[in-house]
Design a protein around this motif. Structure first.
Motif, PDB file in Angstrom:
ATOM      1  N   UNK A   1      22.609  61.847  73.702  1.00  0.00           N
ATOM      2  CA  UNK A   1      23.594  61.503  74.723  1.00  0.00           C
ATOM      3  C   UNK A   1      23.627  60.581  75.512  1.00  0.00           C
ATOM      4  N   UNK A   2      22.046  60.468  75.291  1.00  0.00           N
ATOM      5  CA  UNK A   2      21.587  59.370  76.275  1.00  0.00           C
ATOM      6  C   UNK A   2      22.326  58.076  75.822  1.00  0.00           C
ATOM      7  N   UNK A   3      21.934  57.353  74.073  1.00  0.00           N
ATOM      8  CA  UNK A   3      22.807  56.717  74.000  1.00  0.00           C
ATOM      9  C   UNK A   3      24.684  56.396  74.236  1.00  0.00           C
ATOM     10  N   UNK A   4      25.208  57.369  74.154  1.00  0.00           N
ATOM     11  CA  UNK A   4      26.500  57.905  73.920  1.00  0.00           C
ATOM     12  C   UNK A   4      27.127  57.247  75.820  1.00  0.00           C
ATOM     13  N   UNK A   5      26.401  57.989  76.684  1.00  0.00           N
ATOM     14  CA  UNK A   5      26.176  58.147  77.802  1.00  0.00           C
ATOM     15  C   UNK A   5      26.601  55.725  78.145  1.00  0.00           C
ATOM     16  N   UNK A   6      25.174  56.072  77.596  1.00  0.00           N
ATOM     17  CA  UNK A   6      24.989  54.207  77.574  1.00  0.00           C
ATOM     18  C   UNK A   6      26.401  53.247  77.476  1.00  0.00           C
ATOM     19  N   UNK A   7      27.326  53.853  76.147  1.00  0.00           N
ATOM     20  CA  UNK A   7      28.635  53.020  75.514  1.00  0.00           C
ATOM     21  C   UNK A   7      29.470  53.734  77.004  1.00  0.00           C
ATOM     22  N   UNK A   8      29.611  54.873  77.320  1.00  0.00           N
ATOM     23  CA  UNK A   8      31.191  55.038  77.743  1.00  0.00           C
ATOM     24  C   UNK A   8      30.871  53.800  79.167  1.00  0.00           C
ATOM     25  N   UNK A   9      29.658  54.383  79.814  1.00  0.00           N
ATOM     26  CA  UNK A   9      28.817  53.060  81.047  1.00  0.00           C
ATOM     27  C   UNK A   9      29.379  51.724  80.027  1.00  0.00           C
ATOM     28  N   UNK A  10      29.186  51.536  79.401  1.00  0.00           N
ATOM     29  CA  UNK A  10      29.143  49.336  79.064  1.00  0.00           C
ATOM     30  C   UNK A  10      31.135  49.675  78.830  1.00  0.00           C
ATOM     31  N   UNK A  11      31.851  50.907  78.834  1.00  0.00           N
ATOM     32  CA  UNK A  11      33.346  50.425  78.337  1.00  0.00           C
ATOM     33  C   UNK A  11      33.743  50.490  79.472  1.00  0.00           C
ATOM     34  N   UNK A  12      33.265  51.515  80.554  1.00  0.00           N
ATOM     35  CA  UNK A  12      34.464  52.430  81.466  1.00  0.00           C
ATOM     36  C   UNK A  12      33.821  51.969  83.286  1.00  0.00           C
TER      37      UNK A  12
END
Length: 316
Positions: free
Chosen positions: A142-153
């Motif tokens: 979950x943390x990895x997915x959140x990091x990716x979303x934060x990096x994109x948006x």
């Protein structure tokens, strides 16, 4: 040749695996008919990257779809030999398009949406893992997915706005896929390719998983030719898995939605949640210590052998 070994996350809801990357590799291997021994793994800690899938052929170890496709070509296994240069370039461009436009929405749906994560994703992955790893890996992913979303948006972007933007891009992507597929059986004619395996791996979990917040899933289900695409590949390549799920689901429906014991245990659910949270805290502390102790060993440790959970099915 000896059978290649493929370690994957377990299946659920009529899927051969709950995991996007595992489903890519497994579907591709089904397409090409390579001899493979499939094992459902309940502890990815000693895998090369702490993730699944893992493919082993003797000393050769592969951990992602692209590596598997390239390696199998060296063994003269490939679904893409019939593609001409233009089609191969188109398949490559579409694959990147999926990664750019559909993957963020997919990850948001599975790991960032709190309702989906709390009610579906976390308990499903926890069920597939051994103690104490079932308290560690879902949060890690979950943390990895959140990091990716934060990096994109953007780190401080509003989640509702992120969801709206990501799902809008995904919806456009799905329409493009639908237009490209048309009434064909596969995306490049009547024979499957590696691109078909990738698309199936994205769409099948969205079609089959019972998301509490089904916004993205509903976009897929509303597109008839993509839904039929998923159904065809499931029936042709994973018929045993699909049939077994349908059989078990029918039994559950006939038995009723809730047993007397479940009703009797309802007052204990809050207590159980509190105990589970307490145990999670203890387990995570112990795991953090163990992780530090064994980190140096990890590179030299192979994933332990697991009992084979199901035999590879023959293509139908």
């Amino acid at each position: 040749m000896a059978s290649i070994e493929l370690d994957i996350w377990r299946g659920e809801w009529g899927l051969a695996s709950i995991d996007l990357e595992c489903l890519k590799v497994l579907t591709y291997m089904k397409f090409i008919g390579v001899p493979v021994k499939v094992r459902e793994v309940s502890n990815p800690f000693f895998t090369p990257k702490g993730t699944l899938p893992v493919v082993r052929d003797g000393r050769k170890v592969l951990t992602n779809f692209e590596e598997v496709v390239d390696y199998l070509k060296t063994l003269h296994y490939s679904t893409d030999l019939h593609l001409n240069t233009k089609q191969a370039a188109e398949a490559s461009a579409f694959t990147q398009y999926l990664k750019d436009k559909l993957y963020p929405a997919y990850q948001y749906c599975w790991w960032v949406d709190e309702k989906n994560y709390g009610d579906l994703t976390r308990p499903t992955y926890a069920k597939a893992l051994q103690l104490p790893f079932n308290f560690y890996y879902p949060s890690r992913y979950q943390n990895a997915a959140k990091d990716m979303i934060e990096a994109l948006f953007g780190e401080h972007a509003d989640l509702r706005e992120i969801e709206r933007t990501a799902f809008l891009e995904a919806e456009k992507c799905l329409k493009t896929l639908s237009d490209r597929l048309g009434e064909s059986e596969y995306f490049f004619g009547n024979r499957p390719t590696s691109f078909d395996a990738v698309v199936f791996a994205y769409l099948a979990p969205l079609v089959k998983a019972p998301f509490p917040n089904p916004t993205l899933a509903n976009h897929v289900k509303a597109i008839n030719n993509l839904s039929r695409f998923v159904a065809r590949i499931s029936q042709k390549n994973f018929r045993n898995v699909t049939d077994e799920y349908n059989k078990q689901n029918a039994k559950k429906k006939s038995a009723g939605t809730q047993s007397e014991s479940e009703i009797a245990n309802f007052p204990n659910q809050t207590r159980n949640k509190i105990l589970a949270a307490l145990f999670a805290a203890i387990a995570m502390t112990g795991f953090a210590v163990a992780n530090g102790m064994f980190q140096d060993m990890k590179e030299f440790q192979h994933s332990q052998d697991y009992s084979e959970m199901f035999e590879n099915e023959e293509d139908n």
